[in-house]
Every structure is written in C-alpha cells, then in structure tokens.
Write a protein that holds these residues in place. Structure first.
Motif, PDB file in Angstrom:
ATOM      1  N   ARG A 123       0.847  -1.172   0.000  1.00 47.89           N
ATOM      2  CA  ARG A 123       0.000   0.000   0.000  1.00 47.89           C
ATOM      3  C   ARG A 123       0.890   1.232   0.000  1.00 47.89           C
ATOM      4  NH1 ARG A 123      -3.642  -1.897   5.183  1.00 47.89           N
ATOM      5  NH2 ARG A 123      -4.836  -3.559   4.194  1.00 47.89           N
ATOM      6  N   THR A 143       0.823   3.373   2.550  1.00 50.49           N
ATOM      7  CA  THR A 143       1.219   3.548   3.945  1.00 50.49           C
ATOM      8  C   THR A 143       0.863   2.297   4.729  1.00 50.49           C
ATOM      9  OG1 THR A 143      -0.908   4.463   4.662  1.00 50.49           O
ATOM     10  CG2 THR A 143       0.710   6.032   3.791  1.00 50.49           C
ATOM     11  N   VAL A 144       1.375   2.210   5.949  1.00 52.03           N
ATOM     12  CA  VAL A 144       0.994   1.131   6.851  1.00 52.03           C
ATOM     13  C   VAL A 144       0.822   1.703   8.249  1.00 52.03           C
ATOM     14  CG1 VAL A 144       3.404   0.477   7.339  1.00 52.03           C
ATOM     15  CG2 VAL A 144       1.564  -1.161   7.732  1.00 52.03           C
ATOM     16  N   LYS A 145      -0.243   1.246   8.929  1.00 52.06           N
ATOM     17  CA  LYS A 145      -0.475   1.575  10.326  1.00 52.06           C
ATOM     18  C   LYS A 145      -0.126   0.337  11.132  1.00 52.06           C
ATOM     19  CE  LYS A 145      -3.935   3.881  13.218  1.00 52.06           C
ATOM     20  NZ  LYS A 145      -5.351   4.365  13.282  1.00 52.06           N
ATOM     21  N   ASP A 188      -2.218   3.678  16.923  1.00 46.08           N
ATOM     22  CA  ASP A 188      -1.229   4.637  16.431  1.00 46.08           C
ATOM     23  C   ASP A 188      -1.916   5.881  15.867  1.00 46.08           C
ATOM     24  OD1 ASP A 188       0.611   2.732  17.065  1.00 46.08           O
ATOM     25  OD2 ASP A 188       1.263   2.325  15.010  1.00 46.08           O
ATOM     26  N   VAL A 217       0.991   6.962  10.477  1.00 46.12           N
ATOM     27  CA  VAL A 217       1.230   5.845   9.564  1.00 46.12           C
ATOM     28  C   VAL A 217       2.603   6.040   8.953  1.00 46.12           C
ATOM     29  CG1 VAL A 217      -1.192   5.406   9.047  1.00 46.12           C
ATOM     30  CG2 VAL A 217       0.072   7.054   7.655  1.00 46.12           C
ATOM     31  N   GLY A 245      -5.206   5.279   4.016  1.00 45.57           N
ATOM     32  CA  GLY A 245      -5.205   5.453   5.462  1.00 45.57           C
ATOM     33  C   GLY A 245      -5.336   6.879   5.925  1.00 45.57           C
ATOM     34  N   LYS A 305       7.009   9.260   8.817  1.00 45.42           N
ATOM     35  CA  LYS A 305       5.720   9.203   9.500  1.00 45.42           C
ATOM     36  C   LYS A 305       4.791  10.327   9.036  1.00 45.42           C
ATOM     37  CE  LYS A 305       8.042   9.510  13.331  1.00 45.42           C
ATOM     38  NZ  LYS A 305       9.380   9.249  12.751  1.00 45.42           N
ATOM     39  N   VAL A 319      -2.250  10.904  11.215  1.00 43.91           N
ATOM     40  CA  VAL A 319      -3.558  10.495  10.695  1.00 43.91           C
ATOM     41  C   VAL A 319      -4.697  11.096  11.506  1.00 43.91           C
ATOM     42  CG1 VAL A 319      -2.715   8.363   9.677  1.00 43.91           C
ATOM     43  CG2 VAL A 319      -3.489   8.362  12.059  1.00 43.91           C
ATOM     44  N   ARG A 327       3.489   5.045  17.898  1.00 40.43           N
ATOM     45  CA  ARG A 327       3.838   4.112  16.830  1.00 40.43           C
ATOM     46  C   ARG A 327       4.064   2.745  17.480  1.00 40.43           C
ATOM     47  NH1 ARG A 327       8.945   4.290  12.470  1.00 40.43           N
ATOM     48  NH2 ARG A 327       8.532   2.224  11.604  1.00 40.43           N
TER      49      ARG A 327
END
Length: 517
Positions: A15, A17-19, A24, A27, A41, A55, A58, A69
């Motif tokens: 993707r 981004t990743v969470k 958190d 992302v 996200g 980072k 969000v 995080r």
C-alpha cells in the motif's frame, strides 16, 4: 505510561502507507509520496511530500500530546500537528517518559522444537562448536599490533597454510588500547574479558598471543594460573623478550606452524543447532527496520531458541525507552532488575561524560525516517522476538545459558559486535536500512536489508532482502524461516558477502571505559 502491547510482527501488504497498531496516530510511508496526494489510510491530502519510511499524522495531535507508533509512545509533539502532516524532528521531541517494568509478567516459554536439526561445525575440546576454523594472532596492547599484522602477512606471503586445507585463515586481532590505563577499574576488567573471550572462541582453532612486554595488560596475567584453551592450542610471547621485531616474526612463524598442525586435524562434523550462538545487531537503521528486517530476525531468533540455541541482543543505549518490553519477558524479576541496573548505569555514564541517551538517532537514521531514541529502540527490540529473557551479561562475559539473553554494550556497532563475539557468538546477524558494510572475523556476519531499494543498490554487500515484506507481501514468518535456514548454511561453511569481500581486519573494537593516562 506506555501501553502494555509489544510491537507485533505482521504481514504488510503493498500500500502507500501502513499503520502498525490500531491505536497509532501516525502511519508510515511505504514509498515516496507527493504533496497533494491522498494515500491509503489518510482522510486528507498530504500538505508536503513524504519520503519512504517517514511518518504521517492520521489524526490531530496537540502540542505536548504523545505520538504513538507500534502502540507505544515514541515522543511528544512540539507543536500542533494536523492530519496529513509530516511527523519528524521539526515537530516531534523526546519528552518525559515513564515505563511500568512489570518484571517477569510475560515470560511464557516458547514450545520446543525437537527436529534434530544439525549444522556442520568444528567441535572443540571445551564442548563448544565453531562455525569457522581460523588461527588467531591476539594482541594484548596496541604496541604489538603491527608485529601481529607482520606475522599474518608473512604467513600469507610464504603460503604457510597451503599444506593445511582445513584452516580458514590467519586473523590478526589488533586494537588501540592495553596500556595508558588503570589496572584496577572497569576498563581493565572489560578489556580482560574481551581478550580472554577471543582467546577461547570456538571459531579459533588456536591462538598466538603477542604482547610488547611492559604494558598494563600483561600476557602473564591473561595466561597465568588457568588454562585459556583446553586443547592446548595457545602460544604466547612478548616482543621485548624475543629481542625485537624481526626475531618475534621468526618465532611467530614457527609457532603458527605448530598451531596449524593441530588446527588442520579438525574437520567439520554434525553438531546440533543448539550449539549456535547468534549475536543480533542493527546499524544504519531506517523507518523500515522495525517493520521488516528486525521482526524477521526476531522470528528467526525465536526459532533458534525453540531448537535450543542462543541469541544475544545488545546495544543498551539503543533499547532505551523500550526496556519495559524486555523486563516483562525476564525469566525472573532479578533478571529484569539486572537490565534496569544497566540502564541506570548508562544514564549516569552519559551524564558524567556530557552526553545524552537521546543522542541517537544518527543523521542517517533520521534521513531514513527515525526521529527519537524511543522510536529507534522500539524497532530495535523487535530483533529479540518473543522468547523469555534468560539473563543479562556484562560486555564480553561468557554466555553460559541457552536461550534469549542480553549483553550490555554501546550502540556503536563494531564495539557491540566485539563484545558479542567475546561472549561466544559464532554467528552475527546485522540488519541495516541505510547500507552498513562490515565484517567480524572470526565470526561470519549475515547482512539483512530492510528495504528493497537499498538491497538493489548494494546487493554485493547484502545477504538477504527483507524489503519484499513490504514490496511483495512476504510474511514476517516466511522471511524468518528463510533466515533460519540461511543461519544453518552459513554455520556449515557457506560464505557471507562480507567474508567474500574480505571484511574483518579493522572491526575488533574493545569498549574503552575510564581514563586514558
């Protein structure tokens, strides 16, 4: 107070981004993101371009509010941060932090694996097993370093080892200390443990120990009153007693031939995987380190522990802020308190020397997306997997327990690895996001790339790409199993990239503590 959850290894899909944890408020960018785009996200477009590994907020974050995080606090906002904003050194600071150590409350043993897995290693008289079969030329002091190198060079030029095919090479272990120091303080004791550890390391089939003669770290003190090696493959001399450089080289060559006769008799034979001791390091870390390579190494660490082997986590200054995740896993409350004692020592050590525990991350770490030592430490601890913490050791102290352990050391990579090797590590695994290059004779070093871009750029130095966890959706578990199989192959003789390139000549760096006089 920190949340109780430990950073979890997980499958990361491809993707924008990743969470990493549901709680958190940031992302992580998984690729270069342009201003004005609205990545996965986020509820709003980006207000600035974001580099891979960095980072993004969000949710609104008030000034002074915790930034989260991994489900953990990594610092406090220095100003108000709006959704879609870059979160980094300009608006995120260390701030005060408190942890609940909860000693020995999450230390359930991992289920053992009894598959009878073996590697092909060198069995030593003390019961240990080597992954390499070197001869070492060990120096007590910087003054004997050049002569040690001269002897190693003479051995190579004359083809001394041509008649001994079972020997991997001659390794001079030289350093810049051993004199101009107290003979009674922590610095002396640390150097003594380090040299003694190398002298009995299972990757050395024999040792030639060389001193000058008048130094503080005396040869007689290292060898007197106790057998350093049960196999008797130890020879020693001083330059002053031998009568100078030329005569020491000549005598040294004679002694090497005698050691080589013994060393060549040892061949690789099956050994249980439980005889493997892996030192775990990270250097040149980036925002991907705690997402890809470190948790993959943590999974491989758990696999090795379940097979009865040993893994060593170190770099005390780089678990700072995440030590509560280790104390929970301590086998006993006393083990957890030993770790906190070292943390407190480090706080006092840095203060009296005008340093700060938050002098990390380095400029390269920051360019890779890491902002505070809390964030870096949380990613670094992921190397240790989930196994119970069995004990905490001093720098260079011989590891006498199987399982997952901690050895106190600086975060300076060659120094930390030096301590792990002295403690008995017969393999090193080193994760890197920026592209660290090094090797650690006599112990082979496996390099893990945290991201695919760096791996493609520096493939000649990297042994395994963990960036495909992000780019191709490879699971943490699958990558950890791949690394575990690589550990067995390298322990059995497969060369690492750093070995092929010839690294190891300058990476012996004992930890110097105390006054230089």
């Amino acid at each position: 107070m920190q949340a109780d959850s430990t950073p979890k290894a997980q499958k990361v899909t491809h993707r924008d981004t990743v969470k990493l944890n549901p709680v958190d408020n940031v992302v992580i960018a998984l690729r270069e993101l342009e201003v004005g785009t609205q990545p996965f996200g986020l509820s709003v477009p980006l207000v600035a371009s974001i580099a891979r590994g960095h980072k993004i907020a969000v949710a609104p974050i008030a000034a002074g509010e915790n930034v989260i995080r991994y489900g953990q606090i990594i610092g406090q906002a220095k100003t108000e941060i709006a959704p879609g904003e870059h979160v980094h050194v300009h608006n995120l600071g260390m701030g005060a932090h408190q942890q609940d150590y909860a000693h020995a409350t999450a230390n359930a043993a991992l289920p053992a694996i009894n598959e009878g897995r073996v590697f092909q290693g060198y069995h030593r008289a003390d019961g240990k097993v080597g992954t390499r079969n070197y001869i070492g030329i060990l120096t007590t002091v910087n003054c004997s370093g050049s002569v040690a190198r001269f002897i190693a060079e003479a051995a190579e030029k004359t083809g001394l080892l041509d008649a001994y095919p079972n020997i991997d090479g001659v390794v001079p272990i030289v350093h810049g200390t051993g004199c101009g120091m107290s003979a009674k303080d922590d610095g002396y004791a640390t150097l003594f443990r380090t040299l003694a550890g190398y002298a009995q390391h299972p990757n050395f089939a024999g040792i030639l120990l060389i001193g000058l003669g008048c130094e503080v770290m005396q040869v007689a003190d290292l060898v007197g009153g106790r057998p350093i090696r049960k196999d008797g493959a130890l020879r020693y001399m001083t330059i002053q007693t031998e009568g100078g450089t030329r005569r020491t080289i000549e005598r040294g060559m004679e002694e090497l031939r005698g050691i080589a006769e013994l060393a060549n008799q040892v061949t690789r034979e099956p050994a249980p995987v439980s005889a493997m001791t892996v030192g775990m390091q990270c250097g040149g870390s980036d925002g991907y380190s705690g997402i890809t390579a470190n948790p993959a190494l943590g999974y491989a660490s758990d696999l090795l522990v379940r097979h009865g082997g040993t893994t060593i986590l170190s770099e005390t200054s780089e678990v700072y802020g995440a030590e509560h995740l280790l104390t929970r896993r301590a086998e006993t409350a006393d083990v957890g308190k030993k770790l906190i004692d070292r943390i407190r020592w480090w706080e006092a050590y840095t203060e009296r020397n005008g340093g700060e525990m938050d002098n990390n991350p380095s400029p390269g770490n920051k360019r890779g997306g890491l902002t505070t030592i809390l964030e870096k430490s949380l990613g670094a601890v992921a190397k240790g997997g989930t196994a119970p913490l069995r004990d905490v050791y001093q720098f260079g102290e011989i590891i006498d327990k199987n399982g997952f352990v901690f050895m106190d050391s600086p975060g300076f990579d060659p120094c930390s690895v030096t301590g792990q090797v002295a403690s008995g590590a017969n393999l090193i695994v080193f994760t890197t996001g920026r592209g660290s290059v090094s090797g650690y004779q006599p112990t082979p070093c496996i390099k893990l790339a945290t991201n695919s871009e760096m791996y493609a750029r520096m493939a000649e130095d990297m042994d395994l790409n963990c960036g495909d966890i992000v780019t191709d959706g490879i699971s943490i578990e699958a990558k950890g199993e791949e690394l575990f199989e690589m550990l067995i192959r390298v322990a059995s003789g497969e060369h690492t990239k750093s070995e092929e390139l010839g690294f190891g000549g300058v990476e012996f760096v004992p930890w110097q503590i105390g006054a230089v006089m």
